[in-house]
Structure formats: C-alpha cells, structure tokens
Scaffold this active site. Structure first.
Site, PDB file in Angstrom:
ATOM      1  N   ASN A 164      -6.105  -2.694   2.045  1.00 37.41           N
ATOM      2  CA  ASN A 164      -6.084  -4.147   2.178  1.00 37.41           C
ATOM      3  C   ASN A 164      -7.508  -4.662   2.154  1.00 37.41           C
ATOM      4  OD1 ASN A 164      -3.309  -4.403   2.399  1.00 37.41           O
ATOM      5  ND2 ASN A 164      -3.310  -4.412   4.628  1.00 37.41           N
ATOM      6  N   ARG A 212       0.815  -1.215   0.000  1.00 39.28           N
ATOM      7  CA  ARG A 212       0.000   0.000   0.000  1.00 39.28           C
ATOM      8  C   ARG A 212       0.847   1.263   0.000  1.00 39.28           C
ATOM      9  NH1 ARG A 212      -3.614  -0.346   4.941  1.00 39.28           N
ATOM     10  NH2 ARG A 212      -1.710  -1.253   5.737  1.00 39.28           N
TER      11      ARG A 212
END
Length: 88
Positions: free
Chosen positions: A36, A18
């Site tokens: 996520n 990320r």
C-alpha cells in the site's frame, strides 16, 4: 526476464488487493512484491518471463472483485533477480 513497476490508483486499499495480487502473481510464476502507498494507491514490482509479467500487469487493471481501479501506471525497470513474491 523483464521487470515492471506498477502503481494502481482508485479504491484499491481495504479490498484485499495486495493478497489477491500476491496470489495472482504466484499463479503466474512472477516474482516481486506489492504494498500500500500513503496516497491510497497500491504499488507493485513484477519480474519474470515477459508473458507472465504482462498478464499480471493486465490483472492490475481490474484487481479483485471489490476494487475500483481508476488508473494504472506501468514503468519498465532493469531486472534485479527478484525471487518469490511478498506483501509488504
């Protein structure tokens, strides 16, 4: 302006996917977000100029150094005027 939703599957959580995605998107000048998923994948939305969005979608096919990407699903969506890029 185009918008793509990307779902990445494989060993992609716990490997800075990320944060690396946010950095790559910001360098490319792409807006959107990344998060996520409960199923172990990573989901992102990218919005911007076609070439920039395509480049970040291509980046998702390998991700950061410690990621092991097994599959990437890319879906076109209508642009919504996203601004900035966030990690959710």
């Amino acid at each position: 302006m185009i918008r793509r939703r990307v779902v990445v599957r494989g060993d992609v959580q716990g490997v800075f996917f990320r944060d690396s995605c946010r950095d790559a998107a910001q360098r490319a000048g792409v807006a959107g977000w990344v998060r996520n998923r409960d199923d172990g994948g990573v989901e992102a939305v990218f919005e911007g100029e076609s070439e920039a969005v395509e480049s970040i979608c291509a980046w998702c096919r390998h991700g950061p150094a410690h990621a092991h990407v097994e599959a990437v699903n890319v879906t076109d969506e209508p642009s919504t005027g996203e601004r900035g890029f966030t990690v959710r």
